[in-house]
Design a protein around this motif. Structure first.
Motif, PDB file in Angstrom:
ATOM      1  N   ALA A   1      36.005  30.985  26.900  1.00  0.00           N
ATOM      2  CA  ALA A   1      34.646  31.197  27.409  1.00  0.00           C
ATOM      3  C   ALA A   1      33.883  30.049  26.547  1.00  0.00           C
ATOM      4  O   ALA A   1      32.559  29.681  26.989  1.00  0.00           O
ATOM      5  N   GLU A   2      34.096  29.490  25.669  1.00  0.00           N
ATOM      6  CA  GLU A   2      33.609  28.553  24.549  1.00  0.00           C
ATOM      7  C   GLU A   2      32.714  27.550  25.430  1.00  0.00           C
ATOM      8  O   GLU A   2      31.391  27.490  25.009  1.00  0.00           O
ATOM      9  N   PRO A   3      33.352  26.826  26.400  1.00  0.00           N
ATOM     10  CA  PRO A   3      32.262  25.754  26.958  1.00  0.00           C
ATOM     11  C   PRO A   3      31.397  26.425  27.839  1.00  0.00           C
ATOM     12  O   PRO A   3      30.300  25.607  27.857  1.00  0.00           O
ATOM     13  N   VAL A   4      31.528  27.340  28.613  1.00  0.00           N
ATOM     14  CA  VAL A   4      30.593  27.924  29.462  1.00  0.00           C
ATOM     15  C   VAL A   4      29.735  28.663  28.433  1.00  0.00           C
ATOM     16  O   VAL A   4      28.476  28.559  28.920  1.00  0.00           O
ATOM     17  N   VAL A   5      29.871  29.252  27.512  1.00  0.00           N
ATOM     18  CA  VAL A   5      28.668  29.920  26.692  1.00  0.00           C
ATOM     19  C   VAL A   5      28.103  29.102  26.266  1.00  0.00           C
ATOM     20  O   VAL A   5      26.830  29.089  26.095  1.00  0.00           O
TER      21      VAL A   5
ATOM     22  N   PRO B   1      29.620  33.166  35.339  1.00  0.00           N
ATOM     23  CA  PRO B   1      29.998  32.425  33.968  1.00  0.00           C
ATOM     24  C   PRO B   1      31.560  32.747  33.785  1.00  0.00           C
ATOM     25  O   PRO B   1      32.437  32.119  33.423  1.00  0.00           O
ATOM     26  N   THR B   2      31.836  34.264  34.345  1.00  0.00           N
ATOM     27  CA  THR B   2      33.368  34.570  33.899  1.00  0.00           C
ATOM     28  C   THR B   2      34.335  33.770  34.652  1.00  0.00           C
ATOM     29  O   THR B   2      35.227  33.386  34.178  1.00  0.00           O
ATOM     30  N   THR B   3      33.855  33.569  36.123  1.00  0.00           N
ATOM     31  CA  THR B   3      34.868  32.751  36.785  1.00  0.00           C
ATOM     32  C   THR B   3      34.813  31.247  36.350  1.00  0.00           C
ATOM     33  O   THR B   3      36.068  30.589  36.299  1.00  0.00           O
ATOM     34  N   LEU B   4      33.739  30.691  36.126  1.00  0.00           N
ATOM     35  CA  LEU B   4      34.007  29.246  35.597  1.00  0.00           C
ATOM     36  C   LEU B   4      34.307  28.988  34.092  1.00  0.00           C
ATOM     37  O   LEU B   4      35.034  27.873  34.159  1.00  0.00           O
ATOM     38  N   ALA B   5      34.479  29.967  33.410  1.00  0.00           N
ATOM     39  CA  ALA B   5      35.192  30.027  32.164  1.00  0.00           C
ATOM     40  C   ALA B   5      36.671  30.040  32.282  1.00  0.00           C
ATOM     41  O   ALA B   5      37.488  29.414  31.569  1.00  0.00           O
ATOM     42  N   ALA B   6      37.083  31.228  33.116  1.00  0.00           N
ATOM     43  CA  ALA B   6      38.413  31.694  32.976  1.00  0.00           C
ATOM     44  C   ALA B   6      39.385  30.861  34.022  1.00  0.00           C
ATOM     45  O   ALA B   6      40.581  31.020  33.912  1.00  0.00           O
ATOM     46  N   HIS B   7      38.772  30.441  35.308  1.00  0.00           N
ATOM     47  CA  HIS B   7      39.614  29.922  36.237  1.00  0.00           C
ATOM     48  C   HIS B   7      39.250  28.674  36.609  1.00  0.00           C
ATOM     49  O   HIS B   7      39.040  28.167  37.778  1.00  0.00           O
ATOM     50  N   ARG B   8      39.437  27.765  35.927  1.00  0.00           N
ATOM     51  CA  ARG B   8      39.156  26.128  35.838  1.00  0.00           C
ATOM     52  C   ARG B   8      40.423  25.432  36.584  1.00  0.00           C
ATOM     53  O   ARG B   8      40.858  24.716  35.893  1.00  0.00           O
ATOM     54  N   PHE B   9      40.607  25.922  37.948  1.00  0.00           N
ATOM     55  CA  PHE B   9      42.265  25.477  38.204  1.00  0.00           C
ATOM     56  C   PHE B   9      41.879  23.935  38.542  1.00  0.00           C
ATOM     57  O   PHE B   9      42.885  23.185  38.392  1.00  0.00           O
ATOM     58  N   TRP B  10      40.623  23.082  38.637  1.00  0.00           N
ATOM     59  CA  TRP B  10      40.678  21.824  38.785  1.00  0.00           C
ATOM     60  C   TRP B  10      41.281  20.787  37.475  1.00  0.00           C
ATOM     61  O   TRP B  10      41.426  20.032  37.459  1.00  0.00           O
ATOM     62  N   GLU B  11      41.290  21.714  36.130  1.00  0.00           N
ATOM     63  CA  GLU B  11      41.551  21.218  35.183  1.00  0.00           C
ATOM     64  C   GLU B  11      43.147  21.338  34.896  1.00  0.00           C
ATOM     65  O   GLU B  11      43.538  20.681  33.632  1.00  0.00           O
TER      66      GLU B  11
END
Length: 177
Positions: free
Chosen positions: A34-38, A89-99
């Motif tokens: 979560a660090e980058p999104v937070v 934000p939960t989705t963007l932090a935990a499920h960054r499939f593109w990375e």
């Protein structure tokens, strides 16, 4: 309330209550992801706590509270909006499939991302659901329409009553006293 709402709302809320409880109890488990999104969110919203673990706990607490409200059918529209706001934000932090470099992990993360996207859609539908009762906007528009119609009827009634009264006044003025 329909049976679908009685059954569907708790089903939709269950994921948020369970996940929110886990985030409140063990924020350190998801804090690294979560660090980058937070950091990005707290830079834009100064009211939020600066620490990642505190932000994760706050997000979890909102999910638990809003999930329970949605499940119970109490204030379901604001609760669904609150859950939708925490899901992004939960989705963007935990499920960054593109990375993801590993193809299998990429597929799994994409599935979780799309699952969260589907839940977001369900929450938006729940936020729009008036429970078969007209919305406040609809009621205000129709009240304004009814008020205009009543004012028009009063005006017509006044004019219709004024003509005979005016004619009677003219006749009375002509008659001898």
């Amino acid at each position: 309330m329909s049976l679908l709402r009685v059954v569907g709302r708790p089903m939709l809320a269950s994921m948020f209550v369970a996940g929110g409880l886990e985030s409140v109890r063990n924020p350190q488990n998801v804090a690294p992801a979560a660090e980058p999104v937070v950091r990005a969110v707290t830079d834009r919203v100064p009211v939020l706590p600066d620490g990642t673990e505190q932000a994760v706990r706050l997000n979890g607490a909102v999910q638990v509270a809003a999930g329970l409200l949605l499940a119970a059918g109490r204030m379901p529209r604001p609760a669904a909006l609150a859950l939708a706001a925490t899901l992004v934000p939960t989705t963007l932090a935990a499920h960054r499939f593109w990375e993801e470099e590993d193809q299998d992990r990429r597929v799994q993360q994409r599935i979780h991302f799309l699952k969260n996207l589907a839940m977001l859609g369900g929450l938006l539908i729940a936020a729009d659901d008036t429970g078969a009762a007209p919305s406040l906007l609809w009621r205000s528009r129709h009240a304004a329409h009814d008020l205009r119609r009543d004012a028009h009827l009063v005006q017509r009634s006044f004019r219709a009553g004024a003509r005979p009264a005016a004619a009677a006044g003219r006749v009375r003025a002509v008659l001898p006293r």
